[in-house]
Write an enzyme that holds these catalytic residues in place. Structure first.
Site, short mmCIF file in Angstrom:
data_model
loop_
_atom_site.label_atom_id
_atom_site.label_comp_id
_atom_site.label_asym_id
_atom_site.label_seq_id
_atom_site.Cartn_x
_atom_site.Cartn_y
_atom_site.Cartn_z
N HIS A 247 64.69 56.48 48.37
CA HIS A 247 65.24 57.23 47.25
C HIS A 247 65.25 56.37 45.99
CE1 HIS A 247 68.26 60.18 45.50
NE2 HIS A 247 68.32 59.16 44.67
N GLU A 248 65.78 55.15 46.11
CA GLU A 248 65.91 54.29 44.93
C GLU A 248 64.56 53.73 44.49
OE1 GLU A 248 68.54 54.76 43.44
OE2 GLU A 248 69.74 55.48 45.11
N HIS B 231 62.58 56.09 42.35
CA HIS B 231 62.93 56.12 40.92
C HIS B 231 62.09 55.10 40.15
CE1 HIS B 231 66.16 59.03 41.02
NE2 HIS B 231 66.80 58.35 41.97
#
Length: 180
Positions: free
Chosen positions: A90-91, A94
């Site tokens: 998820h991170e 980004h």
């Protein structure tokens, strides 16, 4: 999983040392970035700088402009494999999304496409059981109508410094601190 349900601790969670889990997060970040670099070789995708100082309810946080990913070390230790499988992609997504597509919506279609490329669930929120990082201290105040008021530290300090006054909404009198 139903709305509002908390994720149960997986079998075997908590058996790996915090240092080993941190090393796995860093290794997984490098793997994901390497895969993204292979898919988008024309883009300069930075290796994220990984930090573990995040507290409270957030599991992870990414700052694409600086290339920093921060993780909640307490949740990492508590949830182990599940954390590495869900939060790290998820991170990192980004960071990759910023490098490949520029400034776009944080969880928009481009980010979801990167998550799909990673083979990860594009959930925006986690369902880990959390506890607040800190308890908010409240200071007791009263007024002429004997209503008890609980003020947070910031308001209390403003009163002490003389930079603010707070009045009771019911009687309009200034609030006075109750000692103790």
């Amino acid at each position: 999983m139903s709305a509002g349900a908390q994720l149960e601790l997986p079998f075997g969670a908590g058996e790996e040392s915090p240092e080993a889990l941190r090393a796995r997060v860093c290794a997984r970040s490098r793997e994901l970035v390497a895969a993204a670099r292979a898919k988008w070789p024309e883009r300069r995708i930075p290796e994220p700088r990984v930090e573990f100082g995040l507290r409270g309810r957030a599991a992870g946080d990414a700052c694409p402009s600086t290339g920093v990913t921060r993780y909640n070390g307490d949740l990492l230790v508590r949830y182990g494999d599940v954390f590495v499988d869900r939060i790290v992609p998820h991170e990192v997504a980004h960071i990759v999304t910023w490098a490949v597509f520029g400034r776009v919506k944080p969880h928009g279609r481009e980010w979801r496409a990167v998550m799909a490329f990673f083979g990860a669930d594009p959930s925006v929120t986690h369902d880990f059981e959390t506890v607040p990082a800190r308890r908010v201290r409240r200071f007791r105040y009263r007024c002429s109508c004997s209503t008890q008021h609980l003020l947070v530290k910031r308001a209390h300090l403003r009163i002490r410094r003389g930079t603010a006054e707070y009045r009771c909404r019911r009687c309009g009198e200034l609030l006075i601190q109750v000692e103790g």
